[in-house]
Design an enzyme around this catalytic site. Structure first.
Site, short mmCIF file in Angstrom:
data_model
loop_
_atom_site.label_atom_id
_atom_site.label_comp_id
_atom_site.label_asym_id
_atom_site.label_seq_id
_atom_site.Cartn_x
_atom_site.Cartn_y
_atom_site.Cartn_z
N THR A 162 0.76 -1.24 0.05
CA THR A 162 -0.09 -0.15 -0.12
C THR A 162 0.75 1.24 -0.05
O THR A 162 2.05 1.10 0.57
CB THR A 162 -0.96 0.07 1.11
N GLU A 163 0.42 2.34 -0.81
CA GLU A 163 1.22 3.48 -1.04
C GLU A 163 1.74 4.12 0.25
O GLU A 163 2.72 4.91 0.17
CB GLU A 163 0.79 4.27 -2.10
N ASN A 164 0.94 3.84 1.08
CA ASN A 164 1.39 4.94 2.29
C ASN A 164 1.93 3.94 3.23
O ASN A 164 2.16 4.39 4.43
CB ASN A 164 -0.04 5.28 2.97
N SER A 190 8.25 3.97 -0.20
CA SER A 190 7.30 3.19 -0.90
C SER A 190 7.04 3.60 -2.26
O SER A 190 6.93 2.76 -2.96
CB SER A 190 5.81 3.81 -0.06
#
Lengths: 208, 227
Positions: free
Chosen positions: A46-48, A88
């Site tokens: 997940t990008e976060n 990320s």
């Protein structure tokens, strides 16, 4: 019969190789997670800032410090890791992710993607991680309906909406067909309740 | 290093400052420092953050107080970004939309002393218009410049007396990058331990990047639902 969104998610999940690192975009692509084989060793990014993200959190599992890219509370699986935003996005941009699945307004036969902005003059532009994801993963799958609500094709000769990325999409998963896109133009892999001949009539894109 | 109060921690932030604000939605949002900044009164600010505020709290409250001239962010439009939306539609706030990875990398470059970098993100899109491009080994790139902050406001989980920080889960997000990219980094944490109380192997942000730490009460903020 054309595929329902859930059936389509299952078809995408079927095509994700075991042990892949995968990013699922916000919206429809998130559903793919529900159909992944839990024993296939697929790791969700997940990008976060997390790898090996688990399913959505419920009840006591909800932790405001643990969300997905859609800001929905999620859980962590054993072997999860956390990292900051530069790392990320390095994972995307640097080609470390195997597959990312994104939604789209339009995809061109050559694989251009438009999925961040309708271009409407009163729309507030918001791109998030879409452009980074589009150009980063080794394979970019798009999940969308093949036609919009007005019946206009979303697989097009050239995108008319503002672009997210150039020649970045490898395959379109739609309710009516799975179609490879790219420099050699569009190639139908599988159809659902429709023939290739019928698709040729409705799409303004040469199909092989 | 350790401030006695939030007001002491944010004292001296000047009008016209560029302020890096951590957080991804509410996770990692330095609510108490932002509230302190509102009380402190600095105005004409440029805010760099992933979003442009949610609901009426945190960054949204700072916007609502009329202290922000410009927002540099990746994703302003959300179901509960009504404060920003209204200011933007009224032409009362400037917006620079930056792809999320470029936002992070531009701050990383600022912190790392890099003058500019060529990045493949956004090539051929409206967000690269007017920017210098270059083809390197057959791939096209866009020239991107650093984003440096006068101040960074971030939220971490635990600090020691040296300003070493550890974070919690996805609330880490932009914190470690922003801490490196500002002249003055101010951190709120829910726990301060004595120097030596953090495992050096587990420190995420070394204290060299941190100027001021203040302990705040854990806040039970509402978790957003799906957008």
């Amino acid at each position: 019969m054309s595929l329902t969104p859930d059936e389509l998610a299952a078809v995408v999940a079927r095509d994700i190789p075991p042990h892949s690192y995968v990013n699922l975009g916000i919206g429809q692509p998130t559903k793919v997670a529900d159909h992944l084989d839990a024993d296939a060793g697929i790791v969700l990014h997940t990008e976060n800032g997390m790898l090996n993200m688990g399913p959505a959190a419920t009840g006591d599992q909800v932790d405001p410090d643990l969300t997905n890219a859609g800001k929905v509370p999620v859980t962590e699986l054993p072997g999860a890791s956390y990292f900051h935003h530069a790392d990320s996005f390095l994972m995307m941009r640097g080609g470390h992710l195997d597959v990312c699945v994104l939604g789209a307004f339009q995809v061109s036969a050559a694989g251009d993607l438009a999925n961040w902005h309708t271009g409407a003059p009163d729309a507030i532009p918001a791109v998030g991680g879409a452009m980074d994801l589009a150009i980063g993963a080794k394979q970019v799958f798009v999940m969308m309906t093949l036609f919009d609500k007005k019946g206009r094709p979303k697989l097009v000769p050239a995108c008319t909406y503002p672009l997210t990325g150039l020649r970045c999409v490898s395959r379109v998963y739609s309710d009516l067909a799975i179609i490879d896109v790219g420099p050699d133009s569009a190639k139908v892999r599988e159809t659902f309740g429709v023939t290739v001949e019928e698709l040729r009539k409705r799409l303004d894109v040469p199909l092989t | 290093m350790i401030a006695e109060s939030v007001d002491e921690a944010v004292a001296g932030i000047e009008d016209g400052s560029t302020v890096l604000v951590g957080g991804f939605g509410f996770a990692g949002m330095p609510f108490d420092l932002i509230d302190g900044l509102i009380r402190q009164g600095a105005t004409d600010l440029t805010i760099v953050s992933n979003n442009a505020g949610n609901g009426d709290v945190g960054l949204a409250a700072l916007l609502k107080a009329g202290r922000v001239r410009k927002v540099i962010c990746s994703f302003p439009r959300q179901s509960d970004s009504y404060v920003f939306d209204e200011l933007y539609r009224a032409g009362r706030i400037e917006l620079e939309v930056v792809p999320q990875g470029n936002l992070a990398e531009r701050m990383r470059a600022a912190g790392a002393g890099i003058g500019a970098f060529f990045c493949p993100t956004g090539v051929g899109t409206p967000l690269a218009e007017g920017k210098e491009t270059r083809t390197i080994d057959g791939r096209d790139y866009v020239l991107e410049y650093p984003i440096k902050g006068d101040v960074a406001l971030i939220s971490a989980h635990r600090a020691d007396g040296m300003g070493n920080l550890v974070y919690r889960k996805t609330a880490r997000n932009f914190g470690p990058v922003m801490a490196t990219a500002a002249t003055r980094t101010i951190v709120q944490v829910t726990e301060v331990v004595s120097t030596g109380g953090l495992d050096p192997e587990a420190v995420v942000t070394p204290g060299i990047f941190v100027d001021r730490v203040v302990r705040v009460e854990a806040r039970n903020y509402t978790v957003q639902g799906a957008r």
